[in-house]
Design an enzyme around this catalytic site. Structure first.
Site, mmCIF file in Angstrom:
data_model
loop_
_atom_site.group_PDB
_atom_site.id
_atom_site.type_symbol
_atom_site.label_atom_id
_atom_site.label_comp_id
_atom_site.label_asym_id
_atom_site.label_seq_id
_atom_site.Cartn_x
_atom_site.Cartn_y
_atom_site.Cartn_z
ATOM 1 N N GLY A 141 8.716 35.960 49.232
ATOM 2 C CA GLY A 141 7.407 36.491 49.595
ATOM 3 C C GLY A 141 7.444 37.202 50.941
ATOM 4 O O GLY A 141 7.904 36.644 51.929
ATOM 5 N N GLY B 104 4.911 28.184 53.381
ATOM 6 C CA GLY B 104 3.926 29.025 54.058
ATOM 7 C C GLY B 104 4.435 30.424 54.355
ATOM 8 O O GLY B 104 4.149 30.997 55.408
ATOM 9 N N CYS C 279 -0.538 32.015 46.515
ATOM 10 C CA CYS C 279 0.196 31.056 47.337
ATOM 11 C C CYS C 279 -0.746 29.984 47.855
ATOM 12 O O CYS C 279 -1.703 30.286 48.565
ATOM 13 C CB CYS C 279 0.871 31.748 48.523
ATOM 14 S SG CYS C 279 1.675 30.554 49.601
ATOM 15 N N GLY D 138 12.878 28.993 38.800
ATOM 16 C CA GLY D 138 12.546 28.723 40.197
ATOM 17 C C GLY D 138 13.296 27.526 40.746
ATOM 18 O O GLY D 138 14.522 27.556 40.952
HETATM 19 C C1 LIG Z 1 10.318 26.464 48.056
HETATM 20 C C2 LIG Z 1 9.463 27.402 47.248
HETATM 21 C C3 LIG Z 1 9.035 28.615 47.808
HETATM 22 C C4 LIG Z 1 8.237 29.493 47.083
HETATM 23 N N1 LIG Z 1 7.847 30.677 47.642
HETATM 24 C C5 LIG Z 1 7.122 31.572 46.916
HETATM 25 C C6 LIG Z 1 6.776 32.853 47.437
HETATM 26 O O1 LIG Z 1 7.157 33.229 48.557
HETATM 27 N N2 LIG Z 1 6.014 33.690 46.668
HETATM 28 C C7 LIG Z 1 5.603 33.336 45.415
HETATM 29 O O2 LIG Z 1 4.929 34.109 44.739
HETATM 30 N N3 LIG Z 1 5.939 32.130 44.874
HETATM 31 C C8 LIG Z 1 6.678 31.250 45.603
HETATM 32 N N4 LIG Z 1 7.034 30.030 45.032
HETATM 33 C C9 LIG Z 1 6.579 29.705 43.672
HETATM 34 C C10 LIG Z 1 7.675 30.014 42.632
HETATM 35 O O3 LIG Z 1 7.982 31.384 42.606
HETATM 36 C C11 LIG Z 1 7.238 29.558 41.223
HETATM 37 O O4 LIG Z 1 6.070 30.279 40.865
HETATM 38 C C12 LIG Z 1 6.928 28.077 41.144
HETATM 39 O O5 LIG Z 1 7.851 27.344 41.914
HETATM 40 C C13 LIG Z 1 6.928 27.526 39.723
HETATM 41 O O6 LIG Z 1 8.171 27.694 39.086
HETATM 42 P P1 LIG Z 1 9.309 26.553 39.034
HETATM 43 O O7 LIG Z 1 8.654 25.295 38.575
HETATM 44 O O8 LIG Z 1 10.331 27.074 38.091
HETATM 45 O O9 LIG Z 1 9.818 26.437 40.425
HETATM 46 C C14 LIG Z 1 7.825 29.145 45.759
HETATM 47 C C15 LIG Z 1 8.268 27.940 45.207
HETATM 48 C C16 LIG Z 1 9.083 27.074 45.912
HETATM 49 C C17 LIG Z 1 9.536 25.784 45.280
#
Ligand SMILES: Cc1cc2nc3c(=O)[nH]c(=O)nc-3n(C[C@H](O)[C@H](O)[C@H](O)COP(=O)(O)O)c2cc1C
Ligand SMILES: Cc1cc2nc3c(=O)[nH]c(=O)nc-3n(C[C@H](O)[C@H](O)[C@H](O)COP(=O)(O)OP(=O)(O)OC[C@H]3O[C@@H](n4cnc5c(N)ncnc54)[C@H](O)[C@@H]3O)c2cc1C
Ligand code: FES
Lengths: 303, 258
Positions: A46, A72, A130, A265
Site C-alpha cells: 500500500g 497502518g 484499510c 496473502g
Molecule cells: C501484514 C499485512 C499487511 C497488509 N497491508 C495491506 C495494504 O497495504 N493494502 C491493502 O490493500 N491490503 C493490505 N493487507 C490485506 C491483504 O492484502 C488481504 O486483503 C488480506 O490479508 C486477506 O487475505 P489473506 O487472508 O490471504 O491474507 C495486508 C494484510 C496483512 C496481513
C-alpha cells in the site's frame, strides 16, 4: 498444455495466481526466493502520497488459523517508490499493480496521477478498505456514497485498469460493489481484512498497539468465499478473490465462486513457496477435469 | 539481493541442555548457503492446532562439511514446547538464511560478547567466527541460576568464558552488567556484542554509550514473515521504522531510539 491465461478487463495475467498487497512487499523480496515472473501478478505494498511511519509496535498477533495486523500503511511515499523501487522491479515479467491509498480524495487523485505516468504499471488497486488507518481508507469503503465518490474522482484521472478493493466490514458488500461498478471501476477485489481484536489475559492488555487490527488468514476464508460469490453474482465486472487462500483447492473454490484472479496473502508468511504450488495445483486440477482453459473454472459452481 | 530458501531439513538430534533450553541439530540434503553469526531461521511448527506462523531462532552452529546447523531454543510458549518433542529423523521446514550478521571484528580487536539465556547462541557462533586469538575474546554469559546456564565449555577453545547468575550459583552473583568483566574497564574493548532479554541489552547499551564503545545488539521483535514483506517487526531507528528481520536483527546501538 493447459491454458492458464486470464484477463481482467484489459489486463492479461499469465496465470490467475497473484500476491496480495502488504504481503509481498515490492515483489523484489519474492525475487529472493524465486522469479516473480512465475506468478500472474503482484499487488504491491500500500502506497500513499507522502511517507508514512505506520503504527507503533506491536503490530501483529497470532490468532487461531490466522493473524491480526495493524501495520497502518507504513511506506516511503510514491515519489520514493518511483525513484528508488520502480526502476529495480519494472522489468519483472509479471503484472505489477500499485495499491493506492489516501485519507482525502485529493490524495487519491494526486497519487493516481503520478502512477498514471509509469509505463510498466498497467493497473491500480484502489484501497478503500484499510482498517488500520484512522484518517480514511476504510471511511470511504464502508458507505456507498464514500466509495462512489473516490471511484468517480479517480476514474477521471486514470485510464488504465482500475480495481477497487472492498472492505468486508460492511452490512452488504454487494451494495458497495455495485456502487463502484456504477462509477466506472473495471474490477473489484475482495476482501481486505476483518476488523478484529486480541487480548492478553495475563497482562490484561490488548495485543496490538492500536487495540484493534485486521484479521487475515484461513480463519476468514469461508466468509471471504461467501462474499466473493455474492459479489460475482451482483456485478458484471470481473472479481479478484482474496481471503485465507492457503492452497490450490482454496484458490479453485474462489474461482468457482466467480473470481477471475486470486490473491495469496498471509499464506506466504507461513511458506513463501505456496503461490507456486497453487499454480501447479490449478494445472493439475484442469488436467484431471479435462479443461483446456482456466476460464472454464471461473464461475463454474454447480448449483 | 540475498538469496533465501525454503528447505526441508532432517532432525539429527534434539538434546535437552538444561531445565529451560534445548538444542536442535538438523541436516539438509542440499549444500548450505553461507551463513553468518546473527542470522536466523524461521521454523515451521507442524501439527500444532493453535500455531499458524513460523518461529524465528538464531543460528548457533553451522557445519558446512556435514551440512548441518543447530539452534539453541528456550522453552517459552506453545511453539518452543512443541519443538521439544521433535525427534531424530523427523522433517523440519526452514525459511533461511534471514537477516544481517554482526559486524565482524578487525584483526587485533578486543571484543566482549554478552549472552543472556538462549541469547548465547549467536554470541558463541560469533566467537568462533571472529578469527581472533582467545586472549582477545571475552564471553560473558548471564542466567538466573546455574541450572539455566547452557554448558558451553568447548568454547574455551575460542574465548575466555565468564559467568554471572542472579543467585550466585555459578560465576559472579548478579546481572551481567554487575560482573567485574563488564564493570572494570569497558573502554578496553573495541567492540561489544549482546543478545538476550530486552532489559539486559538496554542496560548494556547504556553503559557502552557512556564508555563510547562500538556496540551491536540482536533484537527479537515479534515477527510474521521474517523476510521483509509484512512490516510487523519494526523498530524505531534514526532512519525511521526499520524491519528487524531484514535491516536487523543486529543493530548498532547508536541507530536505536533507546
Ligand atoms: C501484514 C499485512 C499487511 C497488509 N497491508 C495491506 C495494504 O497495504 N493494502 C491493502 O490493500 N491490503 C493490505 N493487507 C490485506 C491483504 O492484502 C488481504 O486483503 C488480506 O490479508 C486477506 O487475505 P489473506 O487472508 O490471504 O491474507 C495486508 C494484510 C496483512 C496481513
Ligand atoms: C531474530 C530472532 C532470533 C531469535 N533467536 C532465538 C534463539 O536463538 N533461541 C530462542 O530460544 N529464541 C529466539 N528468539 C525468540 C523466539 O522466536 C521466541 O521465543 C519464540 O518465537 C516463542 O515461540 P513460542 O511459540 O514458544 O511462544 P508463544 O506461545 O508464541 O509466546 C509465549 C509468550 O511469549 C511472548 N513472546 C513470544 N515471542 C516473543 C518475542 N520474540 N518477544 C517478546 N515476547 C515474545 C508471547 O507474546 C507470549 O506472551 C528469536 C527471535 C527473533 C526475532
Ligand atoms: S517479520 Fe515481516 S517484515 Fe519483518
Amino acid at each position: 498444455m493447459v491454458n492458464l491465461k486470464v484477463k481482467l478487463h484489459n489486463l492479461e495475467f499469465k496465470n490467475p495466481v497473484t500476491l496480495a498487497s502488504g504481503t509481498c512487499g515490492f515483489a523484489r523480496e519474492i525475487a529472493e526466493f524465486y522469479d516473480p515472473g512465475l506468478l500472474g501478478g503482484h499487488f504491491l505494498k500500500g502506497t500513499t502520497l507522502k511517507n508514512r511511519d505506520g503504527n507503533a509496535y506491536p503490530r501483529m498477533a497470532e490468532t487461531p488459523s490466522g493473524m491480526l495486523n495493524a501495520v497502518g500503511l507504513q511506506n516511503k511515499g510514491i515519489d520514493y517508490f518511483i525513484d528508488n523501487i520502480y526502476p529495480e522491479i519494472k522489468d519483472y515479467d509479471t503484472q505489477l499493480i500499485i495499491n493506492v491509498n489516501g485519507s482525502t480524495v485529493e490524495d487519491y487523485i494526486a497519487l493516481t496521477e503520478k502512477v498514471n505516468e509509469l509505463d510498466n504499471i498497467q493497473a491500480i488497486e484502489l484501497n478503500i478498505s484499510c482498517p488500520n488507518v484512522k484518517e480514511g481508507g476504510m471511511a470511504f469503503g464502508v458507505t456507498c456514497p464514500g466509495a462512489e465518490m473516490v471511484t468517480r474522482e479517480v476514474r477521471k484521472v486514470y485510464n488504465k485498469t482500475m480495481i477497487v478493493k472492498l472492505s468486508p466490514n460492511v452490512t452488504d458488500i454487494t451494495e458497495i460493489a455495485k456502487a463502484v461498478e456504477g462509477q466506472g471501476a473495471d474490477s473489484v477485489s475482495l476482501v481486505n481484512t476483518f476488523l478484529a481484536m486480541a487480548i492478553d489475559a495475563e497482562s490484561r492488555t490488548p495485543k496490538l498497539s492500536t487495540i484493534t487490527g485486521g484479521l487475515s488468514g484461513p480463519a476468514i476464508k469461508p466468509i471471504a468465499l461467501r462474499m466473493v460469490w455474492q459479489v460475482a453474482n451482483a456485478v458484471k465486472i470481473p472479481v479478484v478473490g482474496i481471503g485465507g487462500i492457503m492452497n490450490a483447492a482454496d484458490a479453485i473454490e474462489f474461482m468457482l465462486a466467480g473470481a477471475s484472479v486470486i490473491q495469496v496473502g498471509t499464506a506466504i508468511f507461513t511458506d513463501p513457496m505456496i503461490p507456486l504450488k497453487i499454480v501447479e495445483g490449478i494445472e493439475d486440477y484442469m488436467k484431471r477435469h479435462n479443461m483446456q482453459s482456466v476460464n472454464e473454472i471461473i464461475g463454474g459452481l454447480q448449483l | 539481493m540475498s538469496k533465501k530458501f525454503v528447505t526441508d531439513f532432517t532432525v539429527v538430534e534434539n538434546k535437552k541442555l538444561n531445565s529451560t533450553n534445548f538444542l536442535i541439530k538438523i541436516k539438509s540434503d542440499l549444500i548450505l548457503p553461507e551463513i553468518k553469526p546473527g542470522q536466523f531461521v524461521n521454523v515451521e511448527i507442524k501439527d500444532a492446532s493453535e500455531i499458524f506462523l513460523r518461529r524465528p531462532f538464531s543460528i548457533f552452529e553451522v557445519d558446512y562439511k556435514a551440512n548441518t546447523l543447530s539452534m539453541i531454543i528456550k522453552i517459552l510458549g506453545r511453539g518452543s514446547k512443541k519443538l521439544t518433542q521433535i525427534e531424530a529423523g523427523d522433517s523440519i521446514s526452514l525459511v533461511y538464511p534471514l537477516g544481517k550478521s554482526f559486524t565482524y571484528p578487525k584483526k587485533n580487536d578486543r571484543i566482549l560478547l554478552i549472552g543472556g539465556g538462549s541469547g548465547v547462541a549467536p554470541m558463541l557462533f560469533l566467537a568462533k567466527e571472529s578469527g581472533l586469538p582467545i586472549e582477545n575474546v571475552d564471553i560473558l554469559l548471564g542466567a538466573r541460576t546455574s541450572e539455566d546456564h547452557v554448558d558451553v565449555h568447548e568454547y574455551s577453545n575460542y574465548a575466555n568464558l565468564h559467568y554471572a547468575s542472579e543467585d550466585g550459583s555459578i560465576g559472579e552473583k548478579g546481572f551481567v552488567t554487575q560482573h567485574s568483566v563488564f564493570t572494570t574497564n569497558l573502554k578496553a574493548y573495541n567492540k561489544i556484542y549482546a543478545c538476550g532479554p530486552d532489559g539486559m541489552m538496554r542496560a548494556i547499551a547504556k553503559e557502552a554509550k557512556t564508555a563510547e564503545v562500538f556496540c551491536e545488539v540482536s533484537l527479537e521483535n515479534l515477527m510474521a514473515c521474517g523476510f521483509g514483506v509484512c512490516l510487523c517487526c519494526i523498530e524505531p531507528t534514526n532512519q525511521g521504522n526499520q524491519c528487524v528481520c531484514t535491516d536487523g536483527p543486529v543493530f548498532n546501538i547508536n541507530e536505536l531510539k533507546w
